[in-house]
Scaffold this active site. Structure first.
Site, PDB file in Angstrom:
ATOM      1  N   HIS A  57     -16.849  16.613 -42.154  1.00 41.19           N
ATOM      2  CA  HIS A  57     -17.211  17.552 -42.803  1.00 41.19           C
ATOM      3  C   HIS A  57     -18.729  18.334 -42.389  1.00 41.19           C
ATOM      4  O   HIS A  57     -19.554  19.367 -42.524  1.00 41.19           O
ATOM      5  CB  HIS A  57     -19.078  16.865 -43.687  1.00 41.19           C
ATOM      6  CG  HIS A  57     -18.089  15.011 -44.824  1.00 41.19           C
ATOM      7  ND1 HIS A  57     -17.472  15.714 -45.693  1.00 41.19           N
ATOM      8  CD2 HIS A  57     -19.059  14.447 -44.524  1.00 41.19           C
ATOM      9  CE1 HIS A  57     -17.344  14.550 -45.924  1.00 41.19           C
ATOM     10  NE2 HIS A  57     -17.721  13.952 -45.345  1.00 41.19           N
ATOM     11  N   HIS A 219     -15.585  14.578 -50.379  1.00 40.57           N
ATOM     12  CA  HIS A 219     -14.523  13.726 -50.167  1.00 40.57           C
ATOM     13  C   HIS A 219     -13.420  13.650 -50.669  1.00 40.57           C
ATOM     14  O   HIS A 219     -12.076  12.898 -50.552  1.00 40.57           O
ATOM     15  CB  HIS A 219     -15.250  11.818 -50.009  1.00 40.57           C
ATOM     16  CG  HIS A 219     -16.057  11.943 -49.567  1.00 40.57           C
ATOM     17  ND1 HIS A 219     -17.719  11.959 -49.832  1.00 40.57           N
ATOM     18  CD2 HIS A 219     -16.567  10.892 -48.072  1.00 40.57           C
ATOM     19  CE1 HIS A 219     -18.599  11.725 -49.383  1.00 40.57           C
ATOM     20  NE2 HIS A 219     -17.478  11.507 -48.152  1.00 40.57           N
TER      21      HIS A 219
END
Length: 331
Positions: A57, A219
């Site tokens: 991320h 995700h």
């Protein structure tokens, strides 16, 4: 898919090593257990801030370690929570004697592992408080969470809570400011194409050339619904409307508008989304007082974007404007 990696199993370690070498004035890297902390160590008398989660991320969370924001960040494997034996030393490294706030995104693994680490820290007489970020309006429950997921709104929580800590607020005060941000921030994302996890080597989900996934997490997990691809204005409306409705925004209110890239979408396209989102807010009589556009909470190279809106008041706006000096955010 081609990637600039060596051994996929070493992707996180290699990336963190390069990150630490690139920013020695801001961070230091603990290789075992793995965590990133402020180069100058804990600030005596200041509340420490710790966050973390799965890698993939970037720049979240290590990119937000520095003056005015986090004191330590704990990266797990790609899309996988860090473990308590990583989190505990990060809490210890962030402790300047005024307590530590952990900022946790609402994913089951993150919640359980941070809870365990906090219990261990308390046993060592470190005062710790925790807040749970759950800004995603797309789903109430998923395979990854019980309740709403924590996504791009985490940046606002970390920035504003970090500013409160640097201003001298005590642990209860910093936690209260963080909770106010959480109560007033909402996000919604869309995927145009799935990410490829390095050790998997293929897309996280199948998405046709003429399809988009609305309401995705960070995700690559499923969203609210899959719909035919549409132009930028239509997609932006799909994201902004549920965010604004959930916040119950009223005419005359001020907000921060944050358009976040998921890693594979050009900045030029993110500004197209921003322009439409801003016009939609103005049509509701809402003033966009502050803006942020760019890749801050990504999902590897996923194509897509998220829209985050934070309701502002005078204090939150001042804390957002307060100086910050990190690898990914600075003014």
């Amino acid at each position: 898919m081609k990637k600039l990696l060596n051994d996929p199993a070493d992707a996180v370690a290699d990336s963190l090593a390069g990150f630490a070498l690139a920013h020695p004035d801001l961070v230091r890297l603990s290789p075992a257990p793995v965590f990133v902390s402020r180069a100058g160590g804990a600030v005596t008398g200041k509340v420490g801030l710790v966050s973390g989660g799965g890698s993939g991320h970037e720049p979240l969370h290590a990119g937000f370690v520095g003056d005015g924001m986090l004191d330590a960040a704990v990266p797990g494997a790609v899309f996988t929570s860090p473990t308590p034996d990583q989190i505990l030393p990060a809490i210890q490294a962030a402790d300047g004697g005024a307590g530590v706030l952990t900022i946790v995104k609402n994913y089951t693994g993150d919640v359980l592992n941070f809870e365990t680490a906090v219990e261990l820290a308390v046993e060592e007489d470190i005062e710790v408080a925790s807040v749970l970020v759950n800004d995603d309006v797309a789903v109430e429950d998923s395979l990854y969470t019980a309740g709403r997921r924590g996504v791009a709104g985490t940046v606002a929580v970390e920035k504003i809570a970090g500013a409160a800590a640097y201003r001298g607020a005590d642990l209860a005060g910093v936690a209260a400011v963080a909770e106010r941000v959480i109560a007033n921030v909402r996000s919604m994302g869309v995927a145009l194409a799935a990410p490829v996890v390095p050790h998997v080597g293929g897309p996280s989900f199948d998405l046709g050339e003429d399809e988009i996934e609305v309401g995705i997490g960070i995700h690559g997990e499923p969203g609210r619904h899959r719909v035919p691809a549409a132009d930028a204005d239509a997609v932006t409306e799909m994201l902004l409307a549920p965010v604004a409705d959930d916040l119950d925004l009223a005419r005359g209110e001020r907000v921060l508008l944050f358009v976040n890239g998921m890693g594979g979408t050009p900045l030029s396209e993110l500004y197209v989304v921003y322009g439409r989102a801003r016009r939609l807010l103005e049509e509701r009589g809402v003033t966009v007082a502050r803006s942020l556009v760019g890749n801050y909470v990504t999902s590897l190279e996923m194509q897509g974007a998220s829209v985050t809106v934070l309701r502002l008041d005078d204090e939150l706006e001042a804390l957002w404007d307060a100086p910050v000096n990190t690898a990914a955010l600075r003014w």
